[in-house]
Design an enzyme around this catalytic site. Structure first.
Site, PDB file in Angstrom:
ATOM      1  N   CYS A 172       1.001  -1.237   0.128  1.00 59.11           N
ATOM      2  CA  CYS A 172      -0.276   0.102   0.009  1.00 59.11           C
ATOM      3  C   CYS A 172       1.134   1.259  -0.432  1.00 59.11           C
ATOM      4  O   CYS A 172       2.111   0.938   0.324  1.00 59.11           O
ATOM      5  CB  CYS A 172      -0.775   0.144   1.699  1.00 59.11           C
ATOM      6  SG  CYS A 172      -1.582  -1.409   1.795  1.00 59.11           S
ATOM      7  N   ARG A 217       1.982   0.202  -6.081  1.00 57.90           N
ATOM      8  CA  ARG A 217       2.172  -0.107  -4.547  1.00 57.90           C
ATOM      9  C   ARG A 217       1.045  -1.116  -4.631  1.00 57.90           C
ATOM     10  O   ARG A 217       1.075  -1.937  -2.918  1.00 57.90           O
ATOM     11  CB  ARG A 217       2.564   0.906  -3.376  1.00 57.90           C
ATOM     12  CG  ARG A 217       3.523   1.152  -2.968  1.00 57.90           C
ATOM     13  CD  ARG A 217       3.933   2.569  -1.891  1.00 57.90           C
ATOM     14  NE  ARG A 217       5.030   2.937  -1.960  1.00 57.90           N
ATOM     15  CZ  ARG A 217       5.696   2.393  -1.254  1.00 57.90           C
ATOM     16  NH1 ARG A 217       4.906   1.545   0.358  1.00 57.90           N
ATOM     17  NH2 ARG A 217       7.094   2.477  -0.386  1.00 57.90           N
ATOM     18  N   TRP A 234      -3.492  -2.165  -1.361  1.00 53.06           N
ATOM     19  CA  TRP A 234      -3.402  -3.318  -2.092  1.00 53.06           C
ATOM     20  C   TRP A 234      -3.281  -4.982  -0.964  1.00 53.06           C
ATOM     21  O   TRP A 234      -3.030  -4.715   0.510  1.00 53.06           O
ATOM     22  CB  TRP A 234      -1.636  -4.114  -2.348  1.00 53.06           C
ATOM     23  CG  TRP A 234      -1.418  -5.581  -2.653  1.00 53.06           C
ATOM     24  CD1 TRP A 234      -1.052  -6.011  -4.383  1.00 53.06           C
ATOM     25  CD2 TRP A 234      -0.897  -6.726  -1.943  1.00 53.06           C
ATOM     26  NE1 TRP A 234      -1.085  -7.088  -4.789  1.00 53.06           N
ATOM     27  CE2 TRP A 234      -0.496  -8.194  -3.761  1.00 53.06           C
ATOM     28  CE3 TRP A 234      -0.301  -6.942  -0.999  1.00 53.06           C
ATOM     29  CZ2 TRP A 234      -0.313  -8.821  -2.987  1.00 53.06           C
ATOM     30  CZ3 TRP A 234      -0.278  -8.455  -0.854  1.00 53.06           C
ATOM     31  CH2 TRP A 234       0.917  -9.233  -1.897  1.00 53.06           C
ATOM     32  N   ASN A 248       0.324   1.186   6.177  1.00 58.29           N
ATOM     33  CA  ASN A 248       0.750   0.465   4.913  1.00 58.29           C
ATOM     34  C   ASN A 248       1.614  -0.922   5.679  1.00 58.29           C
ATOM     35  O   ASN A 248       2.864  -0.884   6.970  1.00 58.29           O
ATOM     36  CB  ASN A 248       1.971   1.198   4.394  1.00 58.29           C
ATOM     37  CG  ASN A 248       3.256   0.340   3.651  1.00 58.29           C
ATOM     38  OD1 ASN A 248       2.968  -0.738   2.781  1.00 58.29           O
ATOM     39  ND2 ASN A 248       3.587   0.981   3.618  1.00 58.29           N
ATOM     40  N   GLY A 249       1.383  -2.158   5.373  1.00 59.54           N
ATOM     41  CA  GLY A 249       1.998  -3.078   6.318  1.00 59.54           C
ATOM     42  C   GLY A 249       1.238  -4.366   6.495  1.00 59.54           C
ATOM     43  O   GLY A 249       0.076  -4.533   6.408  1.00 59.54           O
ATOM     44  N   GLU A 257      12.099 -16.339 -16.068  1.00 63.00           N
ATOM     45  CA  GLU A 257      11.683 -14.995 -15.989  1.00 63.00           C
ATOM     46  C   GLU A 257      10.209 -15.334 -17.317  1.00 63.00           C
ATOM     47  O   GLU A 257       9.117 -13.916 -17.439  1.00 63.00           O
ATOM     48  CB  GLU A 257      12.906 -14.080 -15.740  1.00 63.00           C
ATOM     49  CG  GLU A 257      12.150 -12.349 -17.276  1.00 63.00           C
ATOM     50  CD  GLU A 257      12.110 -11.821 -15.462  1.00 63.00           C
ATOM     51  OE1 GLU A 257      11.546 -12.317 -14.849  1.00 63.00           O
ATOM     52  OE2 GLU A 257      11.240 -10.584 -16.468  1.00 63.00           O
ATOM     53  N   LYS A 292       7.072 -13.593 -17.033  1.00 59.04           N
ATOM     54  CA  LYS A 292       6.512 -12.516 -17.262  1.00 59.04           C
ATOM     55  C   LYS A 292       5.439 -12.740 -18.345  1.00 59.04           C
ATOM     56  O   LYS A 292       3.780 -12.233 -18.185  1.00 59.04           O
ATOM     57  CB  LYS A 292       7.371 -11.805 -18.552  1.00 59.04           C
ATOM     58  CG  LYS A 292       8.185 -10.941 -18.387  1.00 59.04           C
ATOM     59  CD  LYS A 292       8.586  -9.338 -18.224  1.00 59.04           C
ATOM     60  CE  LYS A 292       8.073 -10.351 -16.778  1.00 59.04           C
ATOM     61  NZ  LYS A 292       8.929  -9.524 -15.919  1.00 59.04           N
ATOM     62  N   GLU A 312       2.521 -12.984 -15.237  1.00 58.35           N
ATOM     63  CA  GLU A 312       2.246 -11.857 -14.810  1.00 58.35           C
ATOM     64  C   GLU A 312       0.750 -10.953 -15.629  1.00 58.35           C
ATOM     65  O   GLU A 312       0.302 -10.242 -15.089  1.00 58.35           O
ATOM     66  CB  GLU A 312       3.155 -11.112 -13.694  1.00 58.35           C
ATOM     67  CG  GLU A 312       3.961 -11.011 -14.235  1.00 58.35           C
ATOM     68  CD  GLU A 312       5.340 -10.228 -13.754  1.00 58.35           C
ATOM     69  OE1 GLU A 312       5.408 -10.695 -13.041  1.00 58.35           O
ATOM     70  OE2 GLU A 312       6.399 -10.289 -14.286  1.00 58.35           O
ATOM     71  N   HIS A 361      13.343 -34.821 -16.339  1.00 58.15           N
ATOM     72  CA  HIS A 361      12.857 -35.244 -15.176  1.00 58.15           C
ATOM     73  C   HIS A 361      11.438 -35.408 -14.784  1.00 58.15           C
ATOM     74  O   HIS A 361      11.350 -35.394 -13.690  1.00 58.15           O
ATOM     75  CB  HIS A 361      14.511 -35.193 -14.512  1.00 58.15           C
ATOM     76  CG  HIS A 361      15.616 -35.368 -14.891  1.00 58.15           C
ATOM     77  ND1 HIS A 361      15.792 -36.820 -14.742  1.00 58.15           N
ATOM     78  CD2 HIS A 361      16.937 -34.777 -14.759  1.00 58.15           C
ATOM     79  CE1 HIS A 361      17.334 -36.947 -15.189  1.00 58.15           C
ATOM     80  NE2 HIS A 361      17.580 -36.065 -15.531  1.00 58.15           N
ATOM     81  N   LYS A 391       3.765  -3.744  -7.432  1.00 59.19           N
ATOM     82  CA  LYS A 391       5.185  -3.100  -8.463  1.00 59.19           C
ATOM     83  C   LYS A 391       6.149  -2.753  -7.458  1.00 59.19           C
ATOM     84  O   LYS A 391       6.757  -3.308  -7.588  1.00 59.19           O
ATOM     85  CB  LYS A 391       5.077  -1.842  -8.641  1.00 59.19           C
ATOM     86  CG  LYS A 391       5.708  -1.273  -9.585  1.00 59.19           C
ATOM     87  CD  LYS A 391       6.193  -1.434 -10.835  1.00 59.19           C
ATOM     88  CE  LYS A 391       7.499  -1.287 -11.316  1.00 59.19           C
ATOM     89  NZ  LYS A 391       8.079  -2.919 -12.075  1.00 59.19           N
TER      90      LYS A 391
END
Ligand code: G6P
Length: 607
Positions: A2, A27, A74, A98-99, A479, A483, A486, A502, A602
């Site tokens: 947040c 955030r 968030w 926030n937190g 990556e 990508k 997300e 495997h 982000k």
């Protein structure tokens, strides 16, 4: 997580709070809200969803007041609804947070037993009600907050306004960053300097455990023990202008296309271009003497460090671990005091990475940061910060931060190799030359971006996608899968090409797209064999390689992509582009919210 903003001011604050919230939207964007003091009463507007929804709400019902606080959320505890949106208010105060307040359940129970009622499912409301309870017992705002802070557990930042106390905001920082900004007859608070940029560039950061009484005239800052303390005021570098999308439809696409330029900027900072050799800032310790390197980050930054592990091991012949911050910080791994811990982070605020940094410092390790936001907590707390110079990255999916992180760590690996004499100057120059060429080669790939739009049609129709790579392209495969997940919400997995047999090969059938990253390095033939194995099982292969590799699979792959010739050392930079572009165009085809995908933020400032 947040974002928090606040103004103790002299003129109307609602519009300015809103503008700053837009800067904090990275955030989180599950809900947003603002509370102001109007004639000593608290007025608030909240809305589920993005800041635009709050803006519309404020347009319908404007908010007066010259002191106020704002929040973009968030969600951690409680769904992203209006009822759970901050500010949370009682009959005595409004509070943003926030937190995470970890002991919220026990406190909630206790407060309910004392007759209080709750109107949200959040951990935050517990702080609001606890302080209200203390105020009702006769405490002043300052004493109530001081007492409440002693009872709250977890990592958080708070900002509170009080009924009947115009011009007062009390803030507290424990674990989550909080900055104060100083203006003419106004004082500002915010989660970062970027949010404060249009308001003030004179910034002081609260330190761990600090809390403060903020009024239009300034701030009285207390440390954890309640002693009045002074914190240095500095001029923030952040620009006052909000970053725009230019002619691009999304920030993600703009940031992908910015890579040749920002990579050049980053290389200028860490290579002496005339000498073709890496240049490190002055250090108070000798990094070449480190017996072990531990590279720590989250998400895309972690994958960048996994590429760097290959480089440092090969060029500097030093043991390297690449660690997920969230695992590392709790693992109680033996730490070598002669080791170096290197922290990779775009935002410089990721809670787990920051906590891992503090853990390493407490254990006497030397610390280096590879950070994009110069004013961030990690940049400020490491012994030496190596900037990535990517400029503001707004798209939630990291792109240019990744390749600039690679650039800094590639030059670092060359520098350490030289200092340890595990490579000679000739080799160092050749590697530096390869890096200097990257921006031009990237431009070539970007000029052909349209081919990835066509290929994306295959991925957009898939339920699952596999990415394969070996060596430094193995982290690239990870990556690539991240990508795609997300931004397009398609399930994807990255595997080391040699590991496929495997287990994961059982997933291969004739509808599964397999994206292969196969630069012409010493592992090419091995990767090619693995590709034969998946083609034999009917997979739709998108084979990304140089001209020779593309020719080899032209007839049997679903598609081949021909990449420019580069030194294998520089391959991860170039092969990052196809994975970014494939994810981007697939997301566009799927109609997702590319720059702000669902459930993400982000900067992740909760653990
Ligand atoms: C979030 C972002 C990712 C990023 C990760 C680490 O999950 O969505 O794009 O890679 O955090 O962030 P940092 O700021 O530490 O690089």
């Amino acid at each position: 997580m947040c974002g928090i903003i606040g103004i103790a001011g002299q003129s109307a604050v609602a519009d300015r709070l809103l503008e700053s919230l837009r800067r904090l939207e990275y955030r989180g964007y599950d809900s947003a809200g603002i509370a102001t003091l109007v004639d000593g009463r608290i007025e608030r507007r909240r809305a589920e969803g993005k800041i635009d929804r709050l803006a519309a709400r404020l347009a319908e019902e404007p908010l007066a007041g010259t002191t106020g606080i704002g929040h973009t959320r968030w969600a951690t505890h409680g769904a992203p609804s209006e009822a759970n949106a901050h500010p949370h208010a009682t009959d005595r105060l409004a509070l943003v947070h926030n937190g995470i307040i970890e002991n919220h359940a026990a406190l909630r129970k206790e407060l309910i037993a004392r007759g209080h009622r709750f109107s949200s499912e959040t951990d935050t409301e517990v702080a609001a009600v606890l302080i209200t309870d203390l105020l009702a017992g006769g405490a002043s705002p300052k004493d109530a907050v001081a007492a409440a802070l002693k009872r709250l557990e977890g990592a958080f930042a708070l900002a509170i306004v009080f009924v009947g106390k115009p011009g007062l905001i009390i803030v507290a920082r424990r674990g989550s960053p909080l900055a104060l900004g100083f203006g003419q007859g106004e004082t500002y608070i915010g989660s970062d300097a970027m949010a404060l940029a249009p308001l003030s560039r004179r910034i002081a950061y609260l330190e761990e455990g600090d809390w403060a009484e903020v009024t239009p005239d300034g701030a009285t800052i207390y440390d954890e023990a309640g002693r009045v303390v002074a914190r240095p005021v500095r001029m923030a570098e952040s620009t006052g202008a909000l970053v725009g999308k230019g002619n691009y439809r999304h920030f993600m696409l703009k940031e992908i296309h910015e890579q040749p330029v920002v990579l050049g900027d980053t290389l200028k900072g860490c290579l002496a271009l005339d000498m073709r050799l890496p240049r490190l800032p002055p250090l108070a310790f000798k990094p070449e003497e480190a017996t072990r390197w531990t590279l720590i980050g989250c998400g895309t930054a972690h994958y960048a460090s996994r590429v760097a592990k290959y480089w440092l091991e090969e060029l500097a012949q030093v043991p390297v671990e690449s660690e997920l911050a969230s695992e590392f910080r709790y693992r109680r791994a033996p730490l070598d005091p002669k080791g170096i811990a290197l922290f990779v982070s775009q935002s410089g605020e990721t809670a787990d990475t920051l906590a891992a940094l503090r853990h390493c410092k407490a254990n006497g390790l030397h610390t280096i940061g590879v950070v994009n936001v110069p004013e961030s907590s990690i940049a400020r707390e490491v012994e030496v910060s190596l900037p990535t110079n990517a400029g503001p990255e707004i798209g939630v999916a990291s792109t240019k931060a990744f390749t600039t992180q690679l650039a800094v760590m590639a030059t670092l690996a060359i520098a350490i190799g030289l200092a340890r004499r595990t490579i000679d100057e000739k080799r160092a120059r050749a590697l530096a030359e390869a890096l200097i060429e990257v921006p031009a080669r990237m431009t070539e790939v970007l000029a052909r971006a349209a081919q990835f739009r066509t290929l994306a049609q295959t991925l957009a129709a898939a339920r699952d996608v596999i990415y394969l790579g070996r060596g430094t392209c193995y982290p690239l495969a990870l990556e690539g899968a991240l990508k795609l997940k997300e931004v397009s919400y398609i399930h994807a997995e990255g595997y080391a090409a040699g590991e496929l047999k495997h287990g994961p090969i059982a997933l291969i059938d004739d509808v599964m797209p397999v994206v292969v990253l196969a630069p012409p390095d010493h592992l090419y033939e091995k990767t090619a064999s693995n590709v034969e194995e998946v083609i034999a099982r009917g997979a739709k292969v998108i084979f990304i390689s140089d001209a020779r590799g593309a020719a080899q699979f032209k007839d049997r792959a679903l598609a081949t992509v021909e990449m420019p010739d580069v030194d294998p050392f520089a391959a991860p930079f170039l092969y990052a582009l196809p994975v970014q572009l494939l994810a981007y165009y697939t997301a566009v085809l799927r109609g997702t919210d590319v720059d702000q995908p669902r459930n993400l933020a982000k900067s992740v400032t909760v653990e």
